[in-house]
Each structure stands twice: as structure tokens, then as C-alpha cells.
Design a protein around this motif. Structure first.
Motif, PDB file in Angstrom:
ATOM      1  N   CYS A  16       4.864  -8.931  -5.381  1.00 11.86           N
ATOM      2  CA  CYS A  16       5.093  -9.613  -6.727  1.00 11.86           C
ATOM      3  C   CYS A  16       5.129  -8.543  -7.553  1.00 11.86           C
ATOM      4  CB  CYS A  16       3.965 -10.589  -7.269  1.00 11.86           C
ATOM      5  SG  CYS A  16       2.047  -9.804  -6.955  1.00 11.86           S
ATOM      6  N   CYS A  67      -3.095  -8.636  -1.930  1.00 11.70           N
ATOM      7  CA  CYS A  67      -2.753  -8.972  -3.335  1.00 11.70           C
ATOM      8  C   CYS A  67      -3.636 -10.579  -3.243  1.00 11.70           C
ATOM      9  CB  CYS A  67      -1.422  -9.305  -3.343  1.00 11.70           C
ATOM     10  SG  CYS A  67      -0.851 -10.034  -4.921  1.00 11.70           S
ATOM     11  N   CYS A  69      -0.528 -13.207  -4.060  1.00 13.61           N
ATOM     12  CA  CYS A  69       0.432 -13.347  -2.643  1.00 13.61           C
ATOM     13  C   CYS A  69      -0.432 -13.770  -1.429  1.00 13.61           C
ATOM     14  CB  CYS A  69       1.226 -12.242  -2.491  1.00 13.61           C
ATOM     15  SG  CYS A  69       2.426 -11.867  -3.622  1.00 13.61           S
ATOM     16  N   CYS A 103       1.220  -4.309  -5.502  1.00 13.08           N
ATOM     17  CA  CYS A 103       1.714  -5.353  -4.410  1.00 13.08           C
ATOM     18  C   CYS A 103       3.408  -5.316  -4.349  1.00 13.08           C
ATOM     19  CB  CYS A 103       1.273  -6.842  -4.758  1.00 13.08           C
ATOM     20  SG  CYS A 103       2.055  -8.131  -3.798  1.00 13.08           S
TER      21      CYS A 103
END
Ligand SMILES: [Zn+2]
Length: 315
Positions: free
Chosen positions: A34, A55, A58, A31
């Protein structure tokens, strides 16, 4: 040249994404927000674009293109891979015009793609130094090319762009730098930042190299006196590099403006440092260029060129 493009990834978009993901995500999908590796799922279904992941932390979708030279590009990935392969396999480079014709994309797209690919080939400033002890040899040499804007032609080289190239004869690597002028103030700091102390350095007789003896085992050959080799000291590798570079810049790219010169140098450095003689074949050379695609996003504004006869942006 068609042989270069025979693999499935050059025809099939999913195969193209698989190849890019394998090189840019060696530990699996990551991702971009993050950095997470574990909670990403591939989005399927007919309405989903190829290469989209989500993700779970997120809650946002992403693809491998985020934060790379491919971001915001509408060119299919398989055509990007074709362009990278062609640029990596052509000894003297490949013009935007030829890419445009071979790939069936607009000239404008071809120009932007090739500059972004050059950017992927460009090494960062944190390269480990070349050499390291007196068993290793680095050649340092300069050449002059093209023509500075707004400077009238005169004797000597002051109206041309100056290029400094360092070549490690031990590792085979080339690093080239566009410098304002060939003088000690420009050259010595670059040598010191890129070559470890105690390394052997071979240069010609130019006075701007004369201070290198304090930190290096420095040997000079006097080209003015037709002296080409003194023991192990010569600059034949650098001369060979410049010969390919100049043939490419004159024959293929028809020179370039000052602001893009560093990217063309990155292209010639990449091919030289990853040449077949060092055991790097066409596919591996392209794979290494692809790995540099991360963190090299270029926008329209930063690549905008000027109108000219050369391989500059005519847009
Ligand atoms: Zn995330």
C-alpha cells in the motif's frame, strides 16, 4: 581490499539490514503493497527473521528486499553488501570466480549476485539530458569489443560488438550504449535523447557524427590525420574510459555475450561517473549502487547465460 570490508555491516546481519533500510527507505519502513509509511511495526522475538515488518493496514509481513535485486535471494545481506563493495571498489571489475573465492559462496551465486548488482548500477531511461548550453562539453565516441556470435572475423569492426559512450566533461558522467553497428541511424538518436541541444559535442571525424552540427556546437578531431585536439574539442576522456573498460573486459571478465554487454557497461559507467576524482569515495559509490537496487528484480530466466570461457554463467 580487506579494508573495504572492515565495517560492521559486512559481518553483522542486523547492521547490514540497517544500512540497506537507511538507503532504500529514507522515510522509514514502507509497505510494498500500500506504500504506507505510518502503520508498520517491526516484528521482534527470537523466531522472527531479521528485517521483518508488518503493515497494520495490509496485515502482511514484508522486508526491505521486496521488489529489489535482493528479493528471493537466500544469500545473507552482509554478503550482498560485501559483493557490492568489492564490485564498486575494483577499478576494472571483479570476476565471479574471485567473488566466489573471496566471499565463500558458490560460483553460481557469485555470478547471479554480480549481474544483479550490475542491474542496480544501471540507470533508467528517464535520465535528465547531459549538457544544456554551450559552456558544457560532451564527448561522443565509439569502440568495438569482443566478437558477435555467428559472424566470421573479417577486416574492420563489423564482427565485433559496437559501443557508443557519451561523457560529460562538465559533470564527469559517462553513459554507454551497446549498439548494433556504428552508423548514423543508431548513434544520432541516442545522442539527441541524452544530450541537450546547444551543448558542445566533441567527436572524431567519423561520418556518422556529421549531422550533429544542426543541434549542437559540434567539433571534430581528425584522428586519421593524427589530430587529437582542436581548441576545447577532443575525445581524450572517452579514450580513457574505453581503455579501462577494455582492460576490464579482457583481463577480468574475458569478454561476454551480447545479451549481457549492457550490464557490464552499466558497471563501468557507474564507477566512472562516481569516481574518486569527482569526490565520490568507495563507500559512497557503493551506497549509490545500493540505491539503484529498487525496482530491478531479475529472475533466473532473464540472467541465464551460455557456457563459455568467459565470465558467463557456466550453469
Ligand atoms: Zn500496507
Amino acid at each position: 581490499m580487506t579494508d573495504v570490508l572492515s565495517h560492521k555491516r559486512f559481518q553483522d546481519e542486523q547492521a547490514a539490514y540497517d544500512w540497506v533500510e537507511a538507503h532504500l527507505w529514507p522515510h522509514g519502513p514502507q509497505c510494498p503493497r500500500c506504500g504506507g509509511l505510518d502503520r508498520n511495526t517491526k516484528l521482534g522475538g527470537k523466531s522472527t527473521r531479521i528485517g521483518v515488518y508488518k503493515c497494520k493496514d495490509c496485515r502482511k509481513p514484508f522486508t526491505v528486499k521486496v521488489g529489489t535485486i535482493f528479493e528471493d535471494s537466500h544469500i545473507p545481506m552482509r554478503q550482498w553488501l560485501q559483493a557490492i563493495a568489492l564490485l564498486c571498489a575494483s577499478k576494472k571489475g571483479i570476476s565471479s570466480n574471485q567473488l566466489h573465492r573471496m566471499l565463500g559462496i558458490t560460483l553460481k551465486s557469485a555470478w547471479f549476485m554480480s549481474h544483479r548488482i550490475r542491474e542496480a548500477m544501471r540507470k533508467g531511461p528517464l535520465m535528465p539530458p547531459m549538457g544544456g548550453d554551450q559552456s558544457q562539453m560532451v564527448e561522443a565516441d565509439e569502440t568495438f569489443i569482443g566478437r558477435k556470435a555467428d559472424v566470421t572475423k573479417r577486416r574492420g569492426y563489423s564482427h565485433k560488438h559496437a559501443v557508443l559512450t557519451l561523457i560529460s566533461r562538465t559533470s564527469g558522467e559517462a553513459r554507454s550504449f551497446h549498439i548494433d553497428d556504428a552508423n548514423a541511424a543508431n548513434i544520432v538518436p541516442i545522442v539527441k535523447a541524452n544530450v541537450a541541444k546547444e551543448t558542445m559535442i566533441a567527436t572524431d571525424e567519423a561520418s556518422y557524427y556529421s549531422g550533429l552540427g544542426k543541434d549542437y556546437y559540434h567539433g571534430q578531431v581528425n584522428h586519421g590525420a593524427e589530430e587529437w585536439v582542436v581548441g576545447e574539442f577532443h575525445t581524450n576522456s572517452a579514450e580513457g574510459y574505453f581503455s579501462i573498460f577494455k582492460r576490464g573486459m579482457k583481463g577480468v571478465y574475458q569478454d561476454c555475450s551480447e545479451k549481457h554487454l549492457h550490464r557490464y557497461l552499466a558497471e563501468f559507467d557507474h564507477r566512472y561517473s562516481n569516481r574518486i576524482k569527482l569526490g565520490v569515495d568507495d563507500q559512497e559509490r557503493a551506497a549509490r549502487a545500493l540505491k539503484g537496487a529498487k525496482g530491478k528484480r531479475l529472475t533466473y530466466r532473464t540472467t541465464r547465460g551460455v557456457r563459455s570461457q568467459s565470465d558467463e554463467a557456466p550453469f
